[in-house]
Design an enzyme around this catalytic site. Structure first.
Site, short mmCIF file in Angstrom:
data_model
loop_
_atom_site.label_atom_id
_atom_site.label_comp_id
_atom_site.label_asym_id
_atom_site.label_seq_id
_atom_site.Cartn_x
_atom_site.Cartn_y
_atom_site.Cartn_z
N TYR A 142 120.49 54.32 57.12
CA TYR A 142 119.00 54.77 56.55
C TYR A 142 119.09 56.21 56.29
CZ TYR A 142 118.58 49.93 57.41
OH TYR A 142 118.79 48.63 57.25
N GLY A 164 120.30 43.05 71.73
CA GLY A 164 119.57 42.24 70.46
C GLY A 164 119.45 40.85 70.59
#
Ligand code: FMN
Length: 368
Positions: free
Chosen positions: A183, A324
């Protein structure tokens, strides 16, 4: 019994009750495309807090609308979002977990379809937008971004600072800067996506400048009490052309001076690469940053077992562990880990006392 995984960890004014934390997990579930979290986010994140996690990190949350990975991402650029997040942070904190948020800008990987709605870049006629990046180099398969100019870069820094302020207002107790997974901030770090020749590109100092400025501004907003984490991708897995572990160790030291408290160590995401994925495959990167930069460090990636997590923390490879997918499979992963490690915790939800992991099938309450 005691376990390293269930030893509280103090970070500035915050003490986290254990070291098994929920990694940020994009849900792409703002159906109104307004960045406002809803019941899905409350139940998704709330269940992990009920399930005993120490810290619950809200998903990559965009600091500006054009920083969203997809139109369905959560945001923290307006007051409606702040209001909606408050319900989530109240619940998480009410369960004794620490509400944290990952502040994000997707750069050239923004304006994409979520997996179940399409492929590649969302066109303008379907609500997409032109993306920005350090250089006009597209992520494979996506539309090319526009290179940010000086003014645009200054706006990004201020957007992170404003988002940090809103996040505190929304009740988050810990802030994370997302500089990983290809990102925007990672795009500036990596020579594979940043070919600028001004003060924002070229040398390591120049490529790291934006992340350091963002971190300094977020620290200013956070004051002395609020912990700031930075998630990095420790390598692009495309050495020598990409971002490397050595560079990560150096920049982790600079981040510490800039006010970061924790390096949340992930890898990859800048370009497609061949990655030797396996249980705990990113733990060595966390360990290298922890020992090389002398900063509190977390590990993540295929850590899905209590004993594996305990070993990582007990051996000093990392100070805490993010998980996660295991939390998505079982929101009570932390309660189960306490049971499997035979640790007594005082935050088993009272409403769930009649469902301990070692319950005998004959245990019933006749009056119910
Ligand atoms: C559905 C999903 C959404 C994710 N969203 C984010 C995110 O918002 N921010 C981020 O840094 N990583 C994100 N990740 C990466 C996870 O935080 C984590 O680093 C990765 O899944 C490896 O850990 P695990 O093996 O325990 O799942 C996401 C992963 C999944 C599976």
């Amino acid at each position: 019994m005691s376990a390293a995984l269930f030893t509280p960890i103090p970070l500035r004014d915050v003490t986290v009750r254990n070291r098994l934390w929920v990694s940020p997990l994009c849900q792409y579930s703002c159906e109104e495309r307004d960045g406002v979290p809803n019941d899905w986010h409350l139940v998704h994140l709330g269940s992990f807090a009920r399930g005993g996690a120490g810290l619950v990190m809200a998903e990559a949350t965009a600091v500006v609308p054009e920083g969203r990975i997809s139109p369905w991402d959560t945001g923290i650029w307006d007051d409606a979002q702040v209001q909606a997040w408050r319900r989530v942070t109240d619940f998480i904190a009410g369960q004794g977990a620490v509400p944290a948020i990952q502040l994000a800008h997707a750069g050239r990987k923004a304006s994409t379809y979520r997996e179940w709605s399409g492929r590649g870049t969302v066109p303008a006629e379907d609500g997409g937008w032109t993306t920005v990046a350090p250089s006009p180099i597209a992520f494979p398969g996506y539309e090319p971004p526009v290179a940010l100019d000086e003014g645009g870069i200054a706006d990004v820094v201020e957007a992170f600072a404003a988002a940090a302020r809103r996040a505190l207002d929304a009740g988050f107790a810990v802030l994370e800067v997302h500089a990983a997974h290809g990102y925007l901030l990672h795009q500036f770090l990596s020579p594979a996506s940043n070919v600028r020749t001004d003060r924002w590109g070229g040398s390591l100092e120049n490529r790291a400048r934006l992340l350091l400025e963002v971190t300094r501004r977020v620290r200013e907003v956070a004051g002395d009490g609020v912990p700031v984490l930075v998630r990095v991708s420790a390598t692009d897995w495309i050495e020598p052309a990409g971002w490397t572990l050595d560079e990560s160790v150096t920049v982790a030291g600079w981040l510490s001076e800039a006010g970061a408290d924790v390096i949340d160590t992930s890898t990859g995401g800048l370009l497609l690469a061949s990655i030797p994925v396996g249980p705990g495959y990113q733990v060595p990167h966390a360990e290298a940053i922890r020992s090389g930069a002398g900063i509190v460090t977390t590990a993540v990636g295929l850590i899905a077992d209590a004993r594996q997590a305990e070993e990582i923390v007990a051996s000093g490879q990392a100070d805490a562990v993010f998980a996660g997918r295991e939390f998505m499979r079982d929101p009570h992963f932390a309660l189960r880990a306490a049971h499997e490690l035979d640790v007594d915790i005082d935050y088993w939800p009272v409403q769930y006392r009649r469902a301990p992991f070692d319950a005998r099938p004959s245990l019933t309450h006749a009056e119910d």
